[in-house]
Design a protein around this motif. Structure first.
Motif, PDB file in Angstrom:
ATOM      1  N   THR A  66     -15.071  12.570 -60.136  1.00  0.00           N
ATOM      2  CA  THR A  66     -14.130  11.540 -60.849  1.00  0.00           C
ATOM      3  C   THR A  66     -12.748  12.328 -60.394  1.00  0.00           C
ATOM      4  O   THR A  66     -12.527  12.093 -61.084  1.00  0.00           O
ATOM      5  N   THR A  67     -13.172  14.095 -60.412  1.00  0.00           N
ATOM      6  CA  THR A  67     -11.517  13.776 -60.560  1.00  0.00           C
ATOM      7  C   THR A  67     -11.126  13.632 -59.697  1.00  0.00           C
ATOM      8  O   THR A  67      -9.267  13.700 -59.747  1.00  0.00           O
ATOM      9  N   GLN A  68     -11.645  13.569 -58.356  1.00  0.00           N
ATOM     10  CA  GLN A  68     -10.689  12.382 -57.054  1.00  0.00           C
ATOM     11  C   GLN A  68      -9.501  11.368 -57.342  1.00  0.00           C
ATOM     12  O   GLN A  68      -8.656  11.193 -56.607  1.00  0.00           O
TER      13      GLN A  68
ATOM     14  N   GLN B 146     -11.463  20.676 -61.728  1.00  0.00           N
ATOM     15  CA  GLN B 146     -12.504  19.731 -61.749  1.00  0.00           C
ATOM     16  C   GLN B 146     -13.768  20.575 -63.535  1.00  0.00           C
ATOM     17  O   GLN B 146     -14.511  20.009 -64.057  1.00  0.00           O
ATOM     18  N   LYS B 147     -13.240  21.562 -63.054  1.00  0.00           N
ATOM     19  CA  LYS B 147     -14.692  22.983 -63.931  1.00  0.00           C
ATOM     20  C   LYS B 147     -13.410  22.953 -64.952  1.00  0.00           C
ATOM     21  O   LYS B 147     -14.207  22.706 -66.591  1.00  0.00           O
TER      22      LYS B 147
ATOM     23  N   HIS C 171     -16.109  17.785 -65.687  1.00  0.00           N
ATOM     24  CA  HIS C 171     -16.628  16.435 -64.505  1.00  0.00           C
ATOM     25  C   HIS C 171     -17.805  17.217 -64.087  1.00  0.00           C
ATOM     26  O   HIS C 171     -17.463  18.537 -63.437  1.00  0.00           O
TER      27      HIS C 171
ATOM     28  N   ILE D 105     -16.947  15.422 -58.457  1.00  0.00           N
ATOM     29  CA  ILE D 105     -16.086  16.499 -58.414  1.00  0.00           C
ATOM     30  C   ILE D 105     -15.215  14.956 -57.497  1.00  0.00           C
ATOM     31  O   ILE D 105     -13.740  15.030 -57.685  1.00  0.00           O
TER      32      ILE D 105
END
Length: 284
Positions: free
Chosen positions: A263-265, A253-254, A258, A261
């Motif tokens: 969005t990262t999933q 994520q970092k 994003h 989180i």
């Protein structure tokens, strides 16, 4: 960071006063442009002082912008419709923020947006790229995006002064959310960078080109070797490879920049597919 717009005591010109509040709050140029277009569209539709907006006004406008989507079942048109639905949702959120700032709290139903199919390159695809691309600039472009997951705009804003080849990191300054972050690259990419920068003269920009030039270049390179190559596919590839290799989701994520989180999933569903394939091989 959420914009703090405050609550106005007196509103003389709702539209311009709101845009001024956005500017003072530190909204990006893209945010101001989006809000301006969305609110203008809404005001042109309702044709009255927005301070007297009703739920019916808002719902009629929402129906109007949703009806602008095409109705073809062609794959390309489906993607266009998805993009239009995303835009419509952004418009609605912008207008709701504007109305809330005016003291009008209406909660309509937001349109559901079909999730974009996530495509990522396979290890075989990446091997193909390395075997077939000879030009240093082309290989560096692709490997930097594969190593970092940078957005196109971020990649094209990198300056030589933002890069530490020795420590193998880049400071990304021109980010989507306005917050600087650091991304890292591999030793192989570091060697390419050192060689490329050595011959780079008359500009501090690493890649002096427009987004459209980048997009066309990647499409053309991909076509040569039979791979669908686009900026967002390279970003997706970085994310899925990082998760497959065990990188913790908050770290991914970092690195991707994003804010949320969740969005990262979206990349984890590809990993689930990997697990399913392994399961099928074992149990049939």
């Amino acid at each position: 960071m959420k914009l703090q717009l405050g609550k106005p005591d007196i509103i003389i010109d709702p539209f311009n006063d709101f845009i001024t509040a956005l500017t003072i709050a530190g909204a990006s140029d893209n945010t101001i442009r989006l809000y301006s277009i969305a609110i203008r569209d809404f005001l042109d539709f309702i044709k009255k002082d927005p301070r007297y907006t009703t739920a019916q006004d808002l719902n009629k406008w929402i129906m109007n912008i949703l009806s602008r989507n095409t109705k073809s079942k062609n794959d390309n048109d489906i993607e266009k419709r998805r993009k239009k639905a995303v835009t419509a949702r952004h418009y609605i959120i912008a207008v709701l923020r504007f109305l809330k700032w005016l003291g009008i709290d209406i909660k309509p139903t937001l349109p559901r947006v079909r999730r974009r199919e996530i495509r990522a390159l396979s290890e075989e695809d990446i091997k193909k790229i390395d075997e077939n691309l000879r030009r240093l600039k082309d290989k560096l472009l692709i490997h930097l995006m594969l190593d970092t997951g940078l957005r196109s705009k971020e990649l094209l804003s990198i300056k030589k002064s933002d890069i530490s080849i020795e420590k193998r990191y880049i400071i990304v300054r021109n980010t989507k959310n306005g917050e600087e972050r650091i991304v890292f690259f591999t030793e192989d990419t570091a060697k390419m960078l050192a060689k490329y920068i050595k011959n780079l003269k008359d500009t501090d920009l690493l890649f002096n080109m427009s987004y459209h030039a980048l997009y066309r270049k990647l499409k053309r390179l991909g076509k040569k070797i039979g791979i669908d190559l686009r900026p967002h596919i390279l970003r997706h590839t970085f994310a899925t490879q990082a998760i497959r290799k065990g990188m913790p989701l908050p770290v991914v994520q970092k690195l991707l920049g994003h804010k949320d989180i969740r969005t990262t999933q979206i990349y984890t569903h590809l990993i689930t597919e990997d697990l399913q394939e392994v399961y099928k091989k074992v149990f049939g």
